[in-house]
Design an enzyme around this catalytic site. Structure first.
Site, PDB file in Angstrom:
ATOM      1  N   GLY A   1       5.071  -9.809   4.381  1.00 21.82           N
ATOM      2  CA  GLY A   1       5.738  -9.719   5.679  1.00 21.82           C
ATOM      3  C   GLY A   1       4.927 -10.415   6.757  1.00 21.82           C
TER       4      GLY A   1
ATOM      5  N   GLY B   1      10.855  -2.684   5.838  1.00 24.50           N
ATOM      6  CA  GLY B   1      10.149  -3.973   5.763  1.00 24.50           C
ATOM      7  C   GLY B   1       9.800  -4.306   4.314  1.00 24.50           C
ATOM      8  N   HIS B   2       9.191  -3.339   3.618  1.00 21.45           N
ATOM      9  CA  HIS B   2       8.890  -3.537   2.196  1.00 21.45           C
ATOM     10  C   HIS B   2      10.171  -3.761   1.398  1.00 21.45           C
ATOM     11  CE1 HIS B   2       5.530  -0.746   3.534  1.00 21.45           C
ATOM     12  NE2 HIS B   2       4.841  -1.757   3.038  1.00 21.45           N
TER      13      HIS B   2
ATOM     14  N   ARG C   1       2.109   3.028   9.392  1.00 25.28           N
ATOM     15  CA  ARG C   1       1.289   3.788  10.347  1.00 25.28           C
ATOM     16  C   ARG C   1       2.103   4.348  11.510  1.00 25.28           C
ATOM     17  NH1 ARG C   1      -2.759  -0.333   8.803  1.00 25.28           N
ATOM     18  NH2 ARG C   1      -4.553   0.736   7.866  1.00 25.28           N
TER      19      ARG C   1
ATOM     20  N   LYS D   1       4.716  -9.556   9.697  1.00 27.09           N
ATOM     21  CA  LYS D   1       4.106  -8.624  10.636  1.00 27.09           C
ATOM     22  C   LYS D   1       2.583  -8.736  10.540  1.00 27.09           C
ATOM     23  CE  LYS D   1       2.945  -4.221  11.597  1.00 27.09           C
ATOM     24  NZ  LYS D   1       2.300  -3.462  10.585  1.00 27.09           N
TER      25      LYS D   1
ATOM     26  N   MET E   1       0.842  -1.196   0.000  1.00 27.84           N
ATOM     27  CA  MET E   1       0.000   0.000   0.000  1.00 27.84           C
ATOM     28  C   MET E   1       0.880   1.250   0.000  1.00 27.84           C
ATOM     29  SD  MET E   1      -3.514  -0.857   1.936  1.00 27.84           S
ATOM     30  CE  MET E   1      -3.003  -0.390   3.575  1.00 27.84           C
ATOM     31  N   GLY E   2       2.143   1.106  -0.367  1.00 27.39           N
ATOM     32  CA  GLY E   2       3.031   2.262  -0.476  1.00 27.39           C
ATOM     33  C   GLY E   2       3.497   2.783   0.861  1.00 27.39           C
TER      34      GLY E   2
END
Lengths: 297, 297
Positions: free
Chosen positions: B150, B39-40, B190, B152, B33-34
């Site tokens: 991920g 992590g990405h 977030r 997460k 989601m950008g």
């Protein structure tokens, strides 16, 4: 012709095809429940003509039958089916067991709303959920560029088109004309259930649809008048019990206003019938083109 | 790096890749989601290492946000995202508009039951329906051999694995480790919402999970004891409001018996937490291996 009974066999064959495809060449797919007839054969010939490779699946999918429907007695004839597929020039037949397709109870559903609310979606609760699931699985396994479906199941075509569009399946859905007996009865694997007398009477379905088409050609007529005409004609067959007779827009399958001239509809109209002869349920339909649709195109 | 904003552009690029792939070569995919973080980036590097081509999608999917969630204010930074993707060696970024992905209201749903019933599935009704829909669409558009997610979002991994298996998507789901800040906070787009004080307190999530892992290493302990320990630790942060703290089997996400020793569980256990700091909801989790699982393997 390659015969695959397992998913690994099918995947290996498809992977080999993918490597052999030259630019612009394609894979065609005809999903069936077997007990093949000339309707299926016409889809296969169309696919063989359009594509480098054609795969056919033969799988009586338990998930699309209701608890009181004919899953157990649905006709099967593997040897004859393979001969028919071979004669049409099919390259591969996928013939999985129920365990192969559903090794565990699936927790995932593919649900299409709207187009499933009427006709067989209403008469056969859960039917199109089973269709959505199995077609999604088969599309992922076969990875075809085009898939061929008969317009005899017009609602099925509408449901699969909607699903394919909503989920961006990289598959072109190709609807093909209904194939009929010389007297007009639409071919169906379930025709084999009919007694000789029921078979004689079953011609009333296509006759009733023809009557409606003729009435429409004569000029202004309302949806209610057309469906009443069809119901009256089918009622002439004393073994026929009507499940539904409906006139809906196609492919959205929404009800047009009951008391307006159908020629003022702004979409093609599907006149669809489901009729039981004893415990055998037959369906048929006809796409009607309102004159306004032609005028606006 | 190719940038595609429309589906036709993406399809053309994927078709070109498919023609260029030699036998055994693959396409990797990282859906996001950008507002990309390390992590990405770690998923992208893994995909670049594993595959001939890597595609990344950046799409804040409105269908997976509830009416009172943060869709409108979800952070976006296209320029920075493209730079990060480029630095990891990504070959293509798909950056569609909402209209491109949902030109009409979709009538099709992809629903996964069971694994969606607890955790975020319970806290965020409809969330995983939106995830199932968009991931199905993206898989069909990108046609990857592998997709990277991920851990997460461990429940998301479980849901997508279940969907992929049930629907026979020809995609291998590759779960990847959660990436953390030096103090232990799991990276999340977030995190940017947190005030400095909330950011300082947010470390309590990973600390609480570590405490539970340590307690488990000490010997026999019940699920209720572990979750109480985690709740008490998180309770030390005065801005933290617990949404859930749950210990479930993984990947089925079923509740173990509350009063048995977790070491007797016959599956890995997921200890998962969701905690709000003000209006910002953070999640974290840790996979715990009962000693019996090791013994039985």
């Amino acid at each position: 012709m390659i015969l695959c009974r397992t998913i690994p066999e099918l995947k290996a064959a498809v992977a080999k095809w993918k490597r052999e495809l030259a630019e612009g060449e394609t894979i065609g797919f005809v999903p069936t429940m077997g007990y093949l007839h000339e309707g299926h054969a016409s889809l296969m010939r169309r696919s063989v003509a359009d594509n480098r490779f054609t795969a056919v699946s033969i799988f009586v999918n338990p998930m699309q039958f209701g608890p009181n429907e004919d899953f157990d007695k649905y006709p099967r004839n593997e040897e004859r089916d393979l001969a028919i597929a071979g004669e049409q020039g099919v390259d591969l037949v996928f013939l999985p067991s129920v365990e192969e397709m559903y090794p565990k109870r699936p927790l995932t559903k593919v649900l299409v709303s709207g187009v499933t609310e009427r006709l067989c979606g209403a008469s056969r609760p859960g039917h199109f959920d089973g269709v959505g699931l199995v077609v999604s699985k088969l599309f992922h396994l076969v990875q075809p560029d085009r898939a061929y479906f008969g317009m005899k199941d017009a609602q099925q075509v509408a449901v699969i088109k909607q699903m394919t569009e909503d989920l961006n399946f990289p598959v072109e859905i190709v609807p093909c004309p209904t194939v009929r007996e010389p007297d007009g009865l639409a071919l169906s694997s379930r025709n084999v259930y009919l007694t000789p007398e029921q078979r004689r009477q079953a011609v009333v379905l296509s006759q009733a649809l023809q009557l409606a088409a003729d009435r429409m050609d004569e000029g202004a007529v309302t949806p209610a008048e057309l469906t009443e005409l069809v119901k009256a004609k089918i009622g002439e067959a004393d073994e026929a019990a009507i499940d539904y007779v409906e006139l809906l827009t196609y492919p959205r399958l929404e009800q047009p206003e009951a008391d307006v001239n159908v020629h003022e509809a702004n979409a093609p109209l599907l006149l669809a019938v489901a009729v039981k002869f004893g415990s055998t349920r037959l369906i048929d339909n006809r796409l009607l083109q309102p004159s306004e649709v032609h005028a606006h195109v």
